[in-house]
Design a protein around this motif. Sequence first.
Motif, PDB file in Angstrom:
ATOM      1  N   TYR A 135       0.666  -1.249  -0.239  1.00 20.89           N
ATOM      2  CA  TYR A 135       0.021  -0.118  -0.153  1.00 20.89           C
ATOM      3  C   TYR A 135       0.744   1.350   0.016  1.00 20.89           C
ATOM      4  N   GLU A 136       1.865   1.201   0.961  1.00 21.49           N
ATOM      5  CA  GLU A 136       2.893   2.569   0.868  1.00 21.49           C
ATOM      6  C   GLU A 136       3.313   2.789  -0.205  1.00 21.49           C
ATOM      7  N   ALA A 137       4.039   1.900  -1.160  1.00 18.72           N
ATOM      8  CA  ALA A 137       4.478   1.894  -2.251  1.00 18.72           C
ATOM      9  C   ALA A 137       3.660   2.445  -3.361  1.00 18.72           C
ATOM     10  N   VAL A 138       2.478   1.961  -3.490  1.00 18.26           N
ATOM     11  CA  VAL A 138       1.470   2.307  -4.299  1.00 18.26           C
ATOM     12  C   VAL A 138       1.236   3.738  -3.969  1.00 18.26           C
ATOM     13  N   ALA A 139       0.934   4.292  -2.757  1.00 22.87           N
ATOM     14  CA  ALA A 139       0.461   5.558  -2.401  1.00 22.87           C
ATOM     15  C   ALA A 139       1.634   6.438  -2.930  1.00 22.87           C
ATOM     16  N   VAL A 140       2.720   6.237  -2.477  1.00 22.72           N
ATOM     17  CA  VAL A 140       3.751   7.321  -2.859  1.00 22.72           C
ATOM     18  C   VAL A 140       3.986   7.392  -4.518  1.00 22.72           C
ATOM     19  N   ILE A 141       3.947   6.510  -5.053  1.00 23.67           N
ATOM     20  CA  ILE A 141       3.901   6.541  -6.475  1.00 23.67           C
ATOM     21  C   ILE A 141       2.690   7.267  -6.989  1.00 23.67           C
ATOM     22  N   ASP A 173       1.676  15.638   2.037  1.00 23.62           N
ATOM     23  CA  ASP A 173       1.080  15.201   0.693  1.00 23.62           C
ATOM     24  C   ASP A 173       0.060  13.817   1.338  1.00 23.62           C
ATOM     25  N   VAL A 174       0.393  13.365   2.363  1.00 22.87           N
ATOM     26  CA  VAL A 174      -0.079  12.281   3.144  1.00 22.87           C
ATOM     27  C   VAL A 174      -1.552  12.660   2.840  1.00 22.87           C
ATOM     28  N   SER A 175      -2.080  13.883   3.146  1.00 19.13           N
ATOM     29  CA  SER A 175      -3.303  14.251   3.229  1.00 19.13           C
ATOM     30  C   SER A 175      -4.211  13.830   2.000  1.00 19.13           C
ATOM     31  N   LEU A 176      -3.635  13.666   0.873  1.00 19.94           N
ATOM     32  CA  LEU A 176      -4.254  13.505  -0.508  1.00 19.94           C
ATOM     33  C   LEU A 176      -4.958  12.118  -0.413  1.00 19.94           C
ATOM     34  N   ILE A 177      -4.567  11.344   0.340  1.00 19.84           N
ATOM     35  CA  ILE A 177      -4.993   9.943   0.529  1.00 19.84           C
ATOM     36  C   ILE A 177      -5.999   9.527   1.815  1.00 19.84           C
ATOM     37  N   PHE A 178      -5.833  10.619   2.568  1.00 14.18           N
ATOM     38  CA  PHE A 178      -6.868  10.320   3.985  1.00 14.18           C
ATOM     39  C   PHE A 178      -8.229  10.120   3.667  1.00 14.18           C
ATOM     40  N   ALA A 179      -8.845  10.773   2.513  1.00  8.41           N
ATOM     41  CA  ALA A 179     -10.340  10.198   2.384  1.00  8.41           C
ATOM     42  C   ALA A 179     -10.632   8.929   2.160  1.00  8.41           C
ATOM     43  N   VAL A 190       0.279  12.782  -9.039  1.00  7.24           N
ATOM     44  CA  VAL A 190      -0.523  13.707  -8.544  1.00  7.24           C
ATOM     45  C   VAL A 190       0.276  15.039  -8.737  1.00  7.24           C
ATOM     46  N   ARG A 191       1.579  15.004  -8.394  1.00  2.00           N
ATOM     47  CA  ARG A 191       2.593  16.299  -8.341  1.00  2.00           C
ATOM     48  C   ARG A 191       3.106  16.596  -9.601  1.00  2.00           C
ATOM     49  N   GLY A 215       0.269   2.807   8.957  1.00  2.00           N
ATOM     50  CA  GLY A 215       0.997   3.015   7.928  1.00  2.00           C
ATOM     51  C   GLY A 215       1.063   4.477   7.534  1.00  2.00           C
ATOM     52  N   LEU A 216       0.125   5.393   7.840  1.00  2.00           N
ATOM     53  CA  LEU A 216       0.227   6.680   7.508  1.00  2.00           C
ATOM     54  C   LEU A 216       1.418   7.325   8.075  1.00  2.00           C
ATOM     55  N   VAL A 217       1.883   7.020   9.403  1.00  2.00           N
ATOM     56  CA  VAL A 217       3.097   7.582   9.984  1.00  2.00           C
ATOM     57  C   VAL A 217       4.497   7.129   9.492  1.00  2.00           C
ATOM     58  N   THR A 218       4.569   5.809   9.095  1.00  2.00           N
ATOM     59  CA  THR A 218       5.553   5.429   8.389  1.00  2.00           C
ATOM     60  C   THR A 218       5.704   5.857   6.946  1.00  2.00           C
ATOM     61  N   MET A 219       4.576   6.338   6.297  1.00  2.00           N
ATOM     62  CA  MET A 219       4.496   6.652   5.080  1.00  2.00           C
ATOM     63  C   MET A 219       5.491   7.901   4.638  1.00  2.00           C
ATOM     64  N   VAL A 220       5.547   8.697   5.752  1.00  2.00           N
ATOM     65  CA  VAL A 220       6.132   9.945   5.743  1.00  2.00           C
ATOM     66  C   VAL A 220       7.410   9.722   5.394  1.00  2.00           C
ATOM     67  N   MET A 221       8.197   8.678   5.815  1.00  2.00           N
ATOM     68  CA  MET A 221       9.646   8.197   5.725  1.00  2.00           C
ATOM     69  C   MET A 221       9.893   8.061   4.334  1.00  2.00           C
ATOM     70  N   VAL A 222       8.846   7.311   3.552  1.00  2.00           N
ATOM     71  CA  VAL A 222       8.986   6.879   2.288  1.00  2.00           C
ATOM     72  C   VAL A 222       8.751   8.002   1.268  1.00  2.00           C
ATOM     73  N   LEU A 223       8.055   9.154   1.711  1.00  2.00           N
ATOM     74  CA  LEU A 223       7.771  10.337   0.943  1.00  2.00           C
ATOM     75  C   LEU A 223       9.157  11.008   0.964  1.00  2.00           C
ATOM     76  N   ASP A 224       9.670  10.921   1.973  1.00  2.00           N
ATOM     77  CA  ASP A 224      10.890  11.834   2.322  1.00  2.00           C
ATOM     78  C   ASP A 224      12.048  11.267   1.276  1.00  2.00           C
ATOM     79  N   THR A 225      11.941   9.983   0.988  1.00  2.00           N
ATOM     80  CA  THR A 225      13.127   9.093   0.261  1.00  2.00           C
ATOM     81  C   THR A 225      13.075   9.846  -1.152  1.00  2.00           C
ATOM     82  N   VAL A 226      11.835  10.075  -1.656  1.00  2.00           N
ATOM     83  CA  VAL A 226      12.027  10.854  -3.177  1.00  2.00           C
ATOM     84  C   VAL A 226      11.399  12.511  -2.980  1.00  2.00           C
ATOM     85  N   GLY A 227      11.773  12.963  -2.063  1.00  2.00           N
ATOM     86  CA  GLY A 227      11.529  14.402  -1.816  1.00  2.00           C
ATOM     87  C   GLY A 227      10.304  15.004  -1.983  1.00  2.00           C
TER      88      GLY A 227
END
Length: 316
Positions: free
Chosen positions: A209-215, A268-274, A220-221, A251-263
């Motif tokens: 889920y985290e990999a797909v979410a970051v991609i 932007d985590v809020s984009l998938i909160f819904a 979107v950006r 998973g939303l907490v650890t996703m922040v680290m994955v987002l930071d990996t690609v800058g």
Amino acid sequence: MGTSRMDINVRRASYRTVIIPPKEINETNNDIRLWEFTGEYTGSSNVLGLVVFSVVQGIAIAQMGEVGKPLQHFYTALGEAMMLITNWVIWVSPIGVFFLVTSKMLEAESFAVMVGQLGMYFMTVLVGLLGHGFVTLPLVYFLCVREIPIKFLINMGQAILTAFATGSSSATLSVSMGCLEEKNNIDPRVTRFVMPIGATINMDGTALYEAVAVIFISQVRHMSLSISQIFAISITSTMASIGAASIPQAGLVTMVMVLDTVGLPAEDVSLIFAVDWLLDRFRTSINVLGDALGAGIVAHLSKKELKKGLVAVSMN
């Protein structure tokens, strides 16, 4: 001789390619050759390096024995403190999520386009989770046990439904262990060893889920990802999911680290909160299913050792 502050910041930043579409896109103006390609530096920390260092340090502390106990107690206390803070955040998160989602809706140029993008993201994650849970994992079970796991999966139905309802692997632990021992006849020694470990570190659904979410967020950006960045996302998602707590939407907490990996920025985590609250139920169910199939494989591969243990106990 001196180094300017700008040079230092550039060295710490990561470079990424940005695709800028034309201001007006229609049926006659959609040629990819009209899009502008540019590059920019984005500030980011070396999250993958931190994850690798943490793993190595954990192994070192375990090898140190009694000498490493104070450092182990420190990290244990730090982890408990972070869990307490996380529980506080969860209690107030509905208010924050409401305003975050509202702000993203107001920022969107077209509400219909945003809903369509979220729908495609939701379906992509759902298809990936279902394919992994009911194709890949049963195939691994079949190759190891040489038995089609249809009956095994049916017997785990109560645990899967409980995982979907609670969104927590830990809350489902007692139910899943009961299903394994009473319905699938798995040795209690196996379930009591494998299932607690699986509920802690086996978060394969969360990693997917985290990999797909970051991609999705990068698309979107309008950010293009290189092969090396996609590889880094895969590794970081896997490592971050291992450290994720077995609580709802951890998973939303650890996703922040994955987002930071690609800058990408953490907000932007809020984009998938819904849609995350519903996807969290599905990925938790896949996590529990993976734990159960893993216990079945271990029980099959350990038949001889388990019988020897029973014989030794009876002789004593």
